[in-house]
Design a protein around this motif. Structure first.
Motif, PDB file in Angstrom:
ATOM      1  N   TRP A  69       0.813  -1.277   0.112  1.00 12.77           N
ATOM      2  CA  TRP A  69       0.192   0.000  -0.049  1.00 12.77           C
ATOM      3  C   TRP A  69       0.993   1.060  -0.007  1.00 12.77           C
ATOM      4  O   TRP A  69       2.255   1.053   0.298  1.00 12.77           O
ATOM      5  CB  TRP A  69      -0.941   0.074   1.207  1.00 12.77           C
ATOM      6  CG  TRP A  69      -0.326  -0.009   2.582  1.00 12.77           C
ATOM      7  CD1 TRP A  69       0.355  -1.147   3.211  1.00 12.77           C
ATOM      8  CD2 TRP A  69       0.184   1.111   3.448  1.00 12.77           C
ATOM      9  NE1 TRP A  69       0.842  -0.574   4.397  1.00 12.77           N
ATOM     10  CE2 TRP A  69       0.579   0.813   4.736  1.00 12.77           C
ATOM     11  CE3 TRP A  69      -0.514   2.537   3.408  1.00 12.77           C
ATOM     12  CZ2 TRP A  69       0.969   1.636   5.488  1.00 12.77           C
ATOM     13  CZ3 TRP A  69      -0.085   3.275   4.526  1.00 12.77           C
ATOM     14  CH2 TRP A  69       0.404   2.897   5.674  1.00 12.77           C
ATOM     15  N   ARG A  70       0.172   2.329  -0.273  1.00 15.23           N
ATOM     16  CA  ARG A  70       0.821   3.837  -0.477  1.00 15.23           C
ATOM     17  C   ARG A  70       0.294   4.675   0.500  1.00 15.23           C
ATOM     18  O   ARG A  70      -0.827   4.651   0.302  1.00 15.23           O
ATOM     19  CB  ARG A  70       0.948   4.149  -2.031  1.00 15.23           C
ATOM     20  CG  ARG A  70       1.644   3.011  -2.658  1.00 15.23           C
ATOM     21  CD  ARG A  70       1.579   3.551  -4.402  1.00 15.23           C
ATOM     22  NE  ARG A  70       0.226   3.574  -4.907  1.00 15.23           N
ATOM     23  CZ  ARG A  70      -0.152   3.991  -5.818  1.00 15.23           C
ATOM     24  NH1 ARG A  70       0.746   4.574  -6.587  1.00 15.23           N
ATOM     25  NH2 ARG A  70      -1.317   4.022  -6.231  1.00 15.23           N
ATOM     26  N   ARG A  71       1.127   5.359   1.175  1.00 23.57           N
ATOM     27  CA  ARG A  71       0.352   6.425   1.866  1.00 23.57           C
ATOM     28  C   ARG A  71      -0.296   7.600   0.999  1.00 23.57           C
ATOM     29  O   ARG A  71       0.149   7.889   0.044  1.00 23.57           O
ATOM     30  CB  ARG A  71       1.673   7.319   2.745  1.00 23.57           C
ATOM     31  CG  ARG A  71       2.308   6.345   3.834  1.00 23.57           C
ATOM     32  CD  ARG A  71       3.066   7.140   4.644  1.00 23.57           C
ATOM     33  NE  ARG A  71       4.140   6.209   5.344  1.00 23.57           N
ATOM     34  CZ  ARG A  71       3.529   5.533   6.684  1.00 23.57           C
ATOM     35  NH1 ARG A  71       2.453   5.887   6.716  1.00 23.57           N
ATOM     36  NH2 ARG A  71       4.396   4.888   7.382  1.00 23.57           N
ATOM     37  N   SER A  72      -1.445   7.918   1.482  1.00 21.28           N
ATOM     38  CA  SER A  72      -2.334   8.777   0.840  1.00 21.28           C
ATOM     39  C   SER A  72      -2.678   8.470  -0.627  1.00 21.28           C
ATOM     40  O   SER A  72      -3.599   9.030  -1.311  1.00 21.28           O
ATOM     41  CB  SER A  72      -1.634  10.339   0.674  1.00 21.28           C
ATOM     42  OG  SER A  72      -1.591  10.551   2.041  1.00 21.28           O
ATOM     43  N   LEU A  73      -2.652   7.087  -1.022  1.00 20.70           N
ATOM     44  CA  LEU A  73      -2.987   6.617  -2.452  1.00 20.70           C
ATOM     45  C   LEU A  73      -3.564   5.251  -2.212  1.00 20.70           C
ATOM     46  O   LEU A  73      -3.384   4.501  -1.277  1.00 20.70           O
ATOM     47  CB  LEU A  73      -1.539   6.750  -3.279  1.00 20.70           C
ATOM     48  CG  LEU A  73      -0.983   7.848  -3.768  1.00 20.70           C
ATOM     49  CD1 LEU A  73       0.240   7.718  -4.388  1.00 20.70           C
ATOM     50  CD2 LEU A  73      -1.732   8.774  -4.661  1.00 20.70           C
ATOM     51  N   THR A  74      -4.380   4.802  -3.286  1.00 26.79           N
ATOM     52  CA  THR A  74      -4.991   3.556  -3.435  1.00 26.79           C
ATOM     53  C   THR A  74      -4.416   2.734  -4.639  1.00 26.79           C
ATOM     54  O   THR A  74      -3.848   3.482  -5.361  1.00 26.79           O
ATOM     55  CB  THR A  74      -6.537   3.495  -3.312  1.00 26.79           C
ATOM     56  OG1 THR A  74      -6.945   3.982  -4.648  1.00 26.79           O
ATOM     57  CG2 THR A  74      -7.047   4.600  -2.328  1.00 26.79           C
TER      58      THR A  74
END
Length: 260
Positions: free
Chosen positions: A233-238
């Motif tokens: 997963w990525r911070r602030s992103l999906t």
């Protein structure tokens, strides 16, 4: 693409729940370490079905052809276990900040979602070095737990998993738990591990932490081919957001590793 039907839902910790499924074809899927699959969650009033084609290229094109308003949300997950035609997947719960978490928080027996995979094309063996290092956050916990269960007796390993607090710990022998509530973090904990010349590494979790740790082990002299890594997963992103330059670089390295 096939469908899955929920057979049971059970909380594991305050922030993780276990869901079991049955579905056509599951009894014929062989198992291997760190199995990955795609789960498709229907939008309100829509279906999770896309295509019956087993070919990933054909299936994905069919998926993209579904109008966006009807297209199921797709997310990647690790198989916790697959036996006797029963698939078990553990879901991290973080409220309604994502379709998978929102679905899992309300899941009931009889609910239906879609799946594609697991595909043996992505099967990777566990290392055979003197020390095996497994590191990740709670999103990597199902994968790490399943990998540890397959290790031969006497194999030396270090397993470090970052979770929110002690209530999120599970009964996984040999794990060192890192608690964000105590100000601890995965990267610092892993950097403290003494690495012998013969080391194999598995990394999973938040993408920037995974990249930082991969660079750390490469700098210590661990060959790149001895490091398995995945940014879950990525911070602030999906997964619906466009890939960043770092995401693309990571994907290229993973593709290159699969060809080795």
């Amino acid at each position: 693409m096939s469908t899955l039907t929920v057979t049971s839902v059970a909380p594991l910790t305050p922030r993780m729940t276990r869901v079991t499924f049955t579905g056509d074809g599951l009894a014929d899927v062989r198992t291997w370490p760190d199995q990955q699959l795609k789960l498709l969650f229907p939008k309100p009033g829509c279906s999770a079905s896309v295509s019956d084609s087993p070919d990933v290229g054909v299936w994905y094109q069919a998926y993209l052809a579904v109008p966006e308003a009807e297209r199921p949300w797709m997310r990647s997950f690790t198989v916790r276990s697959l036996a006797g035609g029963v698939l078990t997947v553990d879901f991290v719960l973080h409220g309604d900040h994502g379709p998978a978490s929102a679905w899992a928080a309300r899941a009931q027996p009889g609910d239906v979602i879609g799946r594609f995979g697991p595909s043996p094309d992505y099967a990777r063996p566990v290392g055979t070095a003197d020390l095996l290092v497994f590191a990740g956050d709670e999103t990597a916990l199902p994968a790490i737990a399943s990998l540890l269960e397959l290790l031969p007796s006497g194999q030396r390993f270090a397993a470090i998993i970052e979770v929110a607090d002690p209530l999120e710990e599970q009964d996984v022998p040999g794990v060192r738990w890192v608690h964000r509530s105590a100000g601890e973090d995965l990267v610092s904990a892993v950097r403290a591990v003494e690495v012998p010349a013969s080391t194999w590494v598995w990394l999973g979790g938040e993408a920037s932490a995974v990249r930082t740790l991969r660079r750390h082990f490469v700098a210590l002299g661990v060959p790149k081919e001895e490091i398995e890594f995945a940014g879950y997963w990525r911070r602030s992103l999906t997964q619906d957001d466009a890939p960043t330059a770092d995401d693309l670089a990571e994907a290229q390295e993973r593709i290159a590793a699969l060809g080795e």
